[in-house]
Design a protein around this motif. Structure first.
Motif, PDB file in Angstrom:
ATOM      1  N   LEU A  27       0.832  -1.207   0.000  1.00  0.00           N
ATOM      2  CA  LEU A  27       0.000   0.000   0.000  1.00  0.00           C
ATOM      3  C   LEU A  27       0.868   1.260   0.000  1.00  0.00           C
ATOM      4  O   LEU A  27       0.558   2.246  -0.684  1.00  0.00           O
ATOM      5  N   PHE A  28       1.959   1.242   0.766  1.00  0.00           N
ATOM      6  CA  PHE A  28       2.887   2.370   0.808  1.00  0.00           C
ATOM      7  C   PHE A  28       3.496   2.619  -0.569  1.00  0.00           C
ATOM      8  O   PHE A  28       3.578   3.756  -1.049  1.00  0.00           O
ATOM      9  N   THR A  29       3.912   1.562  -1.247  1.00  0.00           N
ATOM     10  CA  THR A  29       4.517   1.694  -2.572  1.00  0.00           C
ATOM     11  C   THR A  29       3.509   2.246  -3.578  1.00  0.00           C
ATOM     12  O   THR A  29       3.849   3.084  -4.415  1.00  0.00           O
ATOM     13  N   THR A  30       2.271   1.794  -3.483  1.00  0.00           N
ATOM     14  CA  THR A  30       1.222   2.298  -4.372  1.00  0.00           C
ATOM     15  C   THR A  30       0.963   3.776  -4.120  1.00  0.00           C
ATOM     16  O   THR A  30       0.896   4.576  -5.058  1.00  0.00           O
ATOM     17  N   ALA A  31       0.816   4.141  -2.845  1.00  0.00           N
ATOM     18  CA  ALA A  31       0.576   5.545  -2.500  1.00  0.00           C
ATOM     19  C   ALA A  31       1.766   6.413  -2.885  1.00  0.00           C
ATOM     20  O   ALA A  31       1.602   7.551  -3.351  1.00  0.00           O
ATOM     21  N   GLU A  32       2.947   5.891  -2.717  1.00  0.00           N
ATOM     22  CA  GLU A  32       4.174   6.622  -3.015  1.00  0.00           C
ATOM     23  C   GLU A  32       4.275   6.990  -4.495  1.00  0.00           C
ATOM     24  O   GLU A  32       4.813   8.041  -4.848  1.00  0.00           O
ATOM     25  N   THR A  33       3.738   6.154  -5.360  1.00  0.00           N
ATOM     26  CA  THR A  33       3.752   6.442  -6.790  1.00  0.00           C
ATOM     27  C   THR A  33       3.060   7.771  -7.082  1.00  0.00           C
ATOM     28  O   THR A  33       3.526   8.558  -7.916  1.00  0.00           O
ATOM     29  N   PHE A  34       1.965   8.028  -6.386  1.00  0.00           N
ATOM     30  CA  PHE A  34       1.223   9.272  -6.606  1.00  0.00           C
ATOM     31  C   PHE A  34       1.788  10.441  -5.789  1.00  0.00           C
ATOM     32  O   PHE A  34       1.854  11.559  -6.278  1.00  0.00           O
ATOM     33  N   ASP A  40       4.831  10.949  -4.886  1.00  0.00           N
ATOM     34  CA  ASP A  40       6.102  11.413  -5.447  1.00  0.00           C
ATOM     35  C   ASP A  40       5.883  12.509  -6.490  1.00  0.00           C
ATOM     36  O   ASP A  40       6.713  13.400  -6.635  1.00  0.00           O
ATOM     37  N   ILE A  41       4.792  12.433  -7.212  1.00  0.00           N
ATOM     38  CA  ILE A  41       4.510  13.429  -8.248  1.00  0.00           C
ATOM     39  C   ILE A  41       4.249  14.800  -7.620  1.00  0.00           C
ATOM     40  O   ILE A  41       4.744  15.817  -8.097  1.00  0.00           O
ATOM     41  N   PHE A  42       3.475  14.808  -6.525  1.00  0.00           N
ATOM     42  CA  PHE A  42       3.023  16.073  -5.950  1.00  0.00           C
ATOM     43  C   PHE A  42       3.878  16.573  -4.789  1.00  0.00           C
ATOM     44  O   PHE A  42       3.935  17.772  -4.544  1.00  0.00           O
ATOM     45  N   PHE A  60      12.690  17.566   3.073  1.00  0.00           N
ATOM     46  CA  PHE A  60      12.907  16.302   3.804  1.00  0.00           C
ATOM     47  C   PHE A  60      11.879  15.219   3.444  1.00  0.00           C
ATOM     48  O   PHE A  60      11.590  14.339   4.246  1.00  0.00           O
ATOM     49  N   TYR A  61      11.353  15.295   2.241  1.00  0.00           N
ATOM     50  CA  TYR A  61      10.349  14.316   1.814  1.00  0.00           C
ATOM     51  C   TYR A  61      10.938  12.903   1.806  1.00  0.00           C
ATOM     52  O   TYR A  61      10.338  11.966   2.348  1.00  0.00           O
ATOM     53  N   TYR A  62      12.102  12.727   1.212  1.00  0.00           N
ATOM     54  CA  TYR A  62      12.715  11.398   1.128  1.00  0.00           C
ATOM     55  C   TYR A  62      13.194  10.908   2.496  1.00  0.00           C
ATOM     56  O   TYR A  62      13.099   9.711   2.793  1.00  0.00           O
ATOM     57  N   GLU A  63      13.654  11.821   3.318  1.00  0.00           N
ATOM     58  CA  GLU A  63      14.068  11.447   4.674  1.00  0.00           C
ATOM     59  C   GLU A  63      12.871  10.968   5.492  1.00  0.00           C
ATOM     60  O   GLU A  63      12.971  10.022   6.280  1.00  0.00           O
ATOM     61  N   LEU A  64      11.718  11.620   5.295  1.00  0.00           N
ATOM     62  CA  LEU A  64      10.491  11.187   5.988  1.00  0.00           C
ATOM     63  C   LEU A  64      10.055   9.801   5.516  1.00  0.00           C
ATOM     64  O   LEU A  64       9.574   8.997   6.325  1.00  0.00           O
TER      65      LEU A  64
END
Length: 195
Positions: free
Chosen positions: A44-51, A53-55, A61-65
């Motif tokens: 679910l995290f990977t699926t949500a991350e796909t969207f 990442d765009i916005f 610190f997005y990647y650190e979070l």
């Protein structure tokens, strides 16, 4: 970004995969359940991350979070994946399970019908193309064989005329007889002009 990808690969995928392997090997039901909950949350995290990442990739610190979130999911102290699964995912999936199953069955049926439909169309196109290629190829092949046989007959005629049938010899000799007199006539005029 590279640090996030590397961290996610090691801690989010390879580490849990190894411990999932150990759970399967030891046949420990408690570990099975723990790692199955993790993989569901991680999917679910990977699926949500796909969207997201765009916005949200511009967010500080997005990647650190995201690294911290994966660590929180894995930690045996926080038990993040178990907590998220029990509080949110399991109740939501339990209440929507019938609708999800119906949608999956319909999607499977539609995809099967589409596969059969496109498969038939593809076979028809392939068969038509094969017939066209064969008919063009057969014409080209017969022309090639015809030209090869005429060339072959002319070389055979020069070697030994006994192996060639008389009707073919007559045709080839009638074609070859016209140029020979013109050659000898031109040679005769050329030699008489010299002397």
């Amino acid at each position: 970004y590279c640090l996030f990808v590397f961290s996610r690969l090691i801690f989010g995928t390879l580490y849990p995969a190894y411990y999932s392997y150990k759970a399967v090997k030891s046949k420990d039901i408690k570990e099975y359940v723990k790692w199955m909950m993790y993989w569901i949350i991680f999917a679910l995290f990977t699926t949500a991350e796909t969207f997201t990442d765009i916005f949200l990739c511009w967010f500080p610190f997005y990647y650190e979070l995201k690294i911290a979130f994966v660590a929180w999911l894995l930690s045996p102290y926080t038990k993040g994946s178990s907590l998220l699964y029990r509080k949110f995912v399991h109740p939501t999936l339990s209440s929507k399970e019938k609708e999800i199953d119906d949608c999956l069955i319909q999607a499977k049926d539609r995809s099967y019908d589409a596969l059969v439909h496109f498969g038939k169309r593809g076979l028809n196109v392939a068969a038509t193309a094969a017939v066209m290629a064969a008919s063009k190829g057969q014409g080209a092949l017969s022309e090639r064989l015809r030209s090869f046989s005429m060339q072959d007959l002319s070389t055979i005629r020069g070697d030994s005329s006994s192996t060639v049938p008389p009707s073919v010899t007559v045709r080839t000799s009638s074609k070859q007889s016209h140029p020979k007199p013109s050659r000898s006539a031109s040679e005769g005029t050329g030699s008489s002009g010299k002397s």
